[in-house]
Design an enzyme around this catalytic site. Structure first.
Site, PDB file in Angstrom:
ATOM      1  NE  ARG A  34      -3.691  -2.187   2.501  1.00 48.94           N
ATOM      2  CZ  ARG A  34      -4.484  -2.425   3.514  1.00 48.94           C
ATOM      3  NH1 ARG A  34      -4.489  -1.620   4.567  1.00 48.94           N
ATOM      4  NH2 ARG A  34      -5.285  -3.471   3.495  1.00 48.94           N
ATOM      5  CB  CYS A  35       4.244   1.750  -0.592  1.00 42.65           C
ATOM      6  SG  CYS A  35       5.634   2.883  -0.734  1.00 42.65           S
ATOM      7  N   GLY A  36       3.170   4.269  -2.263  1.00 43.96           N
ATOM      8  CA  GLY A  36       3.250   4.951  -3.550  1.00 43.96           C
ATOM      9  C   GLY A  36       4.248   4.313  -4.497  1.00 43.96           C
ATOM     10  CB  THR A  38       2.808  -0.617  -4.274  1.00 46.47           C
ATOM     11  OG1 THR A  38       2.906  -0.400  -2.862  1.00 46.47           O
ATOM     12  CG2 THR A  38       2.297  -2.015  -4.531  1.00 46.47           C
TER      13      THR A  38
END
Length: 158
Positions: A34-36, A38
């Site tokens: 759930r990371c930018g 990803t």
């Protein structure tokens, strides 16, 4: 001590010895679903497919230390990576990369190569490149896209 002295638990729960990768070029990455950053899973998978047969092993190490961006269980992480990015490279079980509970492998990696802002890992998708002799030769910041590593990897595979 060297990189081959460490083990980690795979996403499927099995124990994995780093010594099993002796003679291979390694790209070790702390990951999160759930990371930018990803979408970098796609680039890591491309490197895995492009260079795997030549001797590259990519290993993702899910980590929930940065913004709680990897909250899921192992089965959820694996399903997410496969469904959304077709990840076929090795995935470890969730670890800490910093602090008192940091995985020993990641403690070692940080000792071998400093980042732009010191030794701690600052965010998800930090990358460590290891040559065929087990030396940590480079560390890349999260904003470094996997495709930018292709030339470095190719040189190590020669």
């Amino acid at each position: 001590m060297n990189i081959y002295d460490f083990t980690f638990r795979r996403l499927d729960g099995g124990e994995q010895a780093m010594a099993d990768y002796r003679g291979r070029v390694l790209l070790l990455v702390n990951t999160a679903s759930r990371c930018g950053f990803t979408p970098q899973y796609a680039g890591l998978e491309t490197l895995h497919r492009r260079f795997g047969e030549q001797g590259l092993t990519v290993i993702g190490f899910p980590c929930n230390q940065f913004g709680e961006q990897e909250p899921g269980a192992a089965s959820e992480i694996g399903a997410f990576c496969q469904k959304n990015y077709g990840v076929d490279f090795e995935m470890a079980d969730k670890i800490d990369v910093n602090g008192a509970r940091a995985h020993p492998l990641w403690q070692y990696l940080k000792q071998q190569r400093r980042g732009l802002l010191g030794r701690p890992v600052r965010w998800n998708f930090s990358k460590f490149l290891v040559d065929r002799q087990g030396r940590v030769v480079a560390r890349f910041a999260p904003f470094t896209r996997p495709e930018k590593l292709a030339a470095r990897i190719e040189a190590l595979l020669q």
